[in-house]
Design a protein around this motif. Structure first.
Motif, PDB file in Angstrom:
ATOM      1  N   VAL A 286       0.784  -1.276  -0.035  1.00  0.00           N
ATOM      2  CA  VAL A 286       0.245   0.070   0.189  1.00  0.00           C
ATOM      3  C   VAL A 286       0.878   1.231  -0.019  1.00  0.00           C
ATOM      4  O   VAL A 286       2.093   0.960   0.405  1.00  0.00           O
ATOM      5  CB  VAL A 286      -0.802  -0.031   1.187  1.00  0.00           C
ATOM      6  CG1 VAL A 286      -2.155  -1.173   0.947  1.00  0.00           C
ATOM      7  CG2 VAL A 286      -0.287   0.064   2.445  1.00  0.00           C
ATOM      8  N   VAL A 287       0.246   2.359  -0.322  1.00  0.00           N
ATOM      9  CA  VAL A 287       1.252   3.644  -0.375  1.00  0.00           C
ATOM     10  C   VAL A 287       0.723   4.422   0.756  1.00  0.00           C
ATOM     11  O   VAL A 287      -0.717   4.556   0.786  1.00  0.00           O
ATOM     12  CB  VAL A 287       1.140   4.280  -1.672  1.00  0.00           C
ATOM     13  CG1 VAL A 287       1.733   5.894  -1.600  1.00  0.00           C
ATOM     14  CG2 VAL A 287       1.415   3.326  -2.824  1.00  0.00           C
ATOM     15  N   VAL A 288       1.235   4.841   1.528  1.00  0.00           N
ATOM     16  CA  VAL A 288       0.811   5.808   2.869  1.00  0.00           C
ATOM     17  C   VAL A 288       1.442   7.204   2.544  1.00  0.00           C
ATOM     18  O   VAL A 288       2.527   7.355   2.129  1.00  0.00           O
ATOM     19  CB  VAL A 288       1.493   5.178   4.077  1.00  0.00           C
ATOM     20  CG1 VAL A 288       1.196   6.101   5.271  1.00  0.00           C
ATOM     21  CG2 VAL A 288       1.048   3.991   4.543  1.00  0.00           C
ATOM     22  N   GLU A 289       0.453   8.205   2.748  1.00  0.00           N
ATOM     23  CA  GLU A 289       0.498   9.289   2.581  1.00  0.00           C
ATOM     24  C   GLU A 289       0.531  10.579   3.538  1.00  0.00           C
ATOM     25  O   GLU A 289      -0.373  10.268   4.517  1.00  0.00           O
ATOM     26  CB  GLU A 289      -0.411   9.986   1.457  1.00  0.00           C
ATOM     27  CG  GLU A 289      -0.219  11.474   0.998  1.00  0.00           C
ATOM     28  CD  GLU A 289      -1.406  11.962   0.174  1.00  0.00           C
ATOM     29  OE1 GLU A 289      -1.373  13.011  -0.078  1.00  0.00           O
ATOM     30  OE2 GLU A 289      -2.235  10.940  -0.287  1.00  0.00           O
ATOM     31  N   ARG A 290       1.452  11.283   3.840  1.00  0.00           N
ATOM     32  CA  ARG A 290       1.175  12.348   4.836  1.00  0.00           C
ATOM     33  C   ARG A 290       0.199  13.440   4.521  1.00  0.00           C
ATOM     34  O   ARG A 290       0.544  13.936   3.382  1.00  0.00           O
ATOM     35  CB  ARG A 290       2.446  13.253   5.050  1.00  0.00           C
ATOM     36  CG  ARG A 290       3.443  12.531   5.915  1.00  0.00           C
ATOM     37  CD  ARG A 290       4.695  13.538   6.304  1.00  0.00           C
ATOM     38  NE  ARG A 290       5.961  12.172   5.952  1.00  0.00           N
ATOM     39  CZ  ARG A 290       7.085  12.756   5.852  1.00  0.00           C
ATOM     40  NH1 ARG A 290       7.270  14.162   5.322  1.00  0.00           N
ATOM     41  NH2 ARG A 290       8.227  11.824   5.734  1.00  0.00           N
TER      42      ARG A 290
END
Length: 151
Positions: A36-40
């Motif tokens: 998965v891609v985690v974004e701030r």
């Protein structure tokens, strides 16, 4: 494409490990769930979790607005944009291990809340999510504001 809805509470350990809610794993269905891609999230001081496919579509949309090869500001903006993301492996049980700098950014410790946001999953400190609750009357007033904009 997966659709995420609902709110789920969870616990994150001191190493930054948390398990995705089963409803969200189910929504991903047959999608490849290796990463998965985690974004701030700079607007809400929380983290947004994206499937790789959904993230690629958002990146493509953003990149199409820029010309980093000829415009130095676009190049800098692109660099700043990508600094907000990290790709994370997903264990067979749905556990993800969030890097410390992302945990600190969103003040994630102990109790956390997952909120489905249609194409992404918002992850915030449980106290922050609780602070976002509004009464039914206030919610209806907010909906009326949207209706007025469409007139």
């Amino acid at each position: 494409m997966a659709t995420f809805a609902g709110q789920y509470n969870a616990t994150i350990d001191d190493k930054g490990r948390v398990v995705l809610p089963s409803a969200f794993k189910k929504a991903m269905g047959e999608m490849q769930l290796d990463f998965v891609v985690v974004e701030r999230n700079r607007r809400s001081k929380c983290l947004d979790i994206h499937t790789v496919d959904a993230w690629k579509k958002e990146v493509e949309k953003f990149r199409n607005k820029l010309n980093p090869e000829t415009n130095p500001m676009h190049d800098k903006l692109l660099q700043l944009y990508f600094q907000n993301f990290v790709q994370i492996g997903v264990a067979a049980n749905g556990r993800i291990n969030i890097p410390n700098e992302f945990l600190e950014y969103a003040s994630l410790k102990d109790k956390v809340t997952f909120i489905g946001m249609q194409t992404s999953i918002r992850l915030s400190a449980a106290a922050t999510a609780t602070g976002m609750e509004v009464s039914d009357a206030d919610y209806l007033e907010l909906l009326k504001l949207i209706d007025k904009k469409e007139e």
